[in-house]
Write a protein that holds these residues in place. Structure first.
Motif, mmCIF file in Angstrom:
data_model
loop_
_atom_site.group_PDB
_atom_site.id
_atom_site.type_symbol
_atom_site.label_atom_id
_atom_site.label_comp_id
_atom_site.label_asym_id
_atom_site.label_seq_id
_atom_site.Cartn_x
_atom_site.Cartn_y
_atom_site.Cartn_z
ATOM 1 N N THR A 105 41.843 26.790 45.291
ATOM 2 C CA THR A 105 42.152 28.017 44.564
ATOM 3 C C THR A 105 42.126 29.187 45.534
ATOM 4 O O THR A 105 41.312 29.214 46.464
ATOM 5 C CB THR A 105 41.149 28.282 43.422
ATOM 6 O OG1 THR A 105 39.861 28.554 43.981
ATOM 7 C CG2 THR A 105 41.058 27.101 42.473
ATOM 8 N N THR A 106 42.998 30.131 45.302
ATOM 9 C CA THR A 106 43.062 31.350 46.104
ATOM 10 C C THR A 106 43.061 32.524 45.136
ATOM 11 O O THR A 106 43.907 32.575 44.237
ATOM 12 C CB THR A 106 44.331 31.370 46.970
ATOM 13 O OG1 THR A 106 44.379 30.180 47.761
ATOM 14 C CG2 THR A 106 44.355 32.582 47.885
ATOM 15 N N VAL A 107 42.095 33.446 45.306
ATOM 16 C CA VAL A 107 41.925 34.571 44.386
ATOM 17 C C VAL A 107 41.724 35.836 45.208
ATOM 18 O O VAL A 107 40.923 35.857 46.141
ATOM 19 C CB VAL A 107 40.696 34.363 43.469
ATOM 20 C CG1 VAL A 107 40.507 35.539 42.529
ATOM 21 C CG2 VAL A 107 40.801 33.059 42.699
ATOM 22 N N VAL A 108 42.429 36.905 44.841
ATOM 23 C CA VAL A 108 42.198 38.203 45.459
ATOM 24 C C VAL A 108 41.225 38.974 44.577
ATOM 25 O O VAL A 108 41.312 38.929 43.351
ATOM 26 C CB VAL A 108 43.511 38.971 45.704
ATOM 27 C CG1 VAL A 108 44.214 39.333 44.409
ATOM 28 C CG2 VAL A 108 43.274 40.197 46.554
ATOM 29 N N ALA A 109 40.278 39.666 45.205
ATOM 30 C CA ALA A 109 39.157 40.284 44.486
ATOM 31 C C ALA A 109 39.407 41.749 44.146
ATOM 32 O O ALA A 109 38.497 42.567 44.237
ATOM 33 C CB ALA A 109 37.890 40.161 45.329
ATOM 34 N N HIS A 110 40.625 42.072 43.748
ATOM 35 C CA HIS A 110 40.954 43.470 43.479
ATOM 36 C C HIS A 110 41.907 43.564 42.288
ATOM 37 O O HIS A 110 42.638 42.613 41.996
ATOM 38 C CB HIS A 110 41.573 44.126 44.709
ATOM 39 C CG HIS A 110 40.715 43.964 45.923
ATOM 40 N ND1 HIS A 110 39.640 44.780 46.181
ATOM 41 C CD2 HIS A 110 40.748 43.042 46.913
ATOM 42 C CE1 HIS A 110 39.056 44.383 47.299
ATOM 43 N NE2 HIS A 110 39.712 43.327 47.763
ATOM 44 N N THR A 111 41.925 44.725 41.626
ATOM 45 C CA THR A 111 42.723 44.881 40.410
ATOM 46 C C THR A 111 44.017 45.660 40.621
ATOM 47 O O THR A 111 44.715 45.936 39.659
ATOM 48 C CB THR A 111 41.900 45.585 39.309
ATOM 49 O OG1 THR A 111 41.508 46.867 39.780
ATOM 50 C CG2 THR A 111 40.701 44.748 38.912
#
Length: 142
Positions: free
Chosen positions: A39-45
């Protein structure tokens, strides 16, 4: 087994994109997982993760589409005074574009390698830069 990794990307413009697939593939190899998922997730909105063919013309067309769907100068509720911040926010368009792209992707792992289409690339999309962005990669399997 679960292996957790994170890295930063320094974006260079208000709207920019960065190919991160090779880095994710390297973490899969390093993890030793032979069968599972990554899984690859960016930690920003106000940025996103997309999977697409890595062609400049596609990325340029995507920029045009996102700007048509989410106008920079529209009257957004988010652009008014926000008591939780104590100020007015001017990045509503970035948040809305990130809602359209999403912030993650998942790929299977077989025989120690990510299974991707020949024309697929993982792309970090920036909508409110330049900024330093944190990306989390979790390799899960056996």
């Amino acid at each position: 087994m679960v292996k957790h990794y994170q890295f930063s990307v320094l974006t260079d413009d208000e709207y920019s994109y960065h190919y991160i697939g090779e880095r994710v593939k390297a973490y899969v190899k390093e993890s030793g997982v032979t069968s599972g998922i990554v899984t690859t997730v960016v930690a920003h909105t106000n940025c996103g993760i997309v999977v697409t063919e890595p062609l400049e013309c596609i990325m340029d067309d995507f920029k045009v589409l996102l700007h048509k769907l989410v106008d920079d100068d529209a009257q957004y509720s988010h652009a008014h005074f926000l008591p939780t911040y104590g100020r007015t926010s001017a990045n509503a368009y970035g948040h809305l574009r990130s809602l359209l792209t999403g912030n993650s992707c998942i790929f299977p792992i077989q025989n120690g390698s990510m299974i991707m289409g020949a024309a697929q690339e993982i792309v970090l999309m920036e909508f409110d830069g330049p900024q330093e962005r944190t990306v989390f990669v979790d390799v899960i399997g056996e």
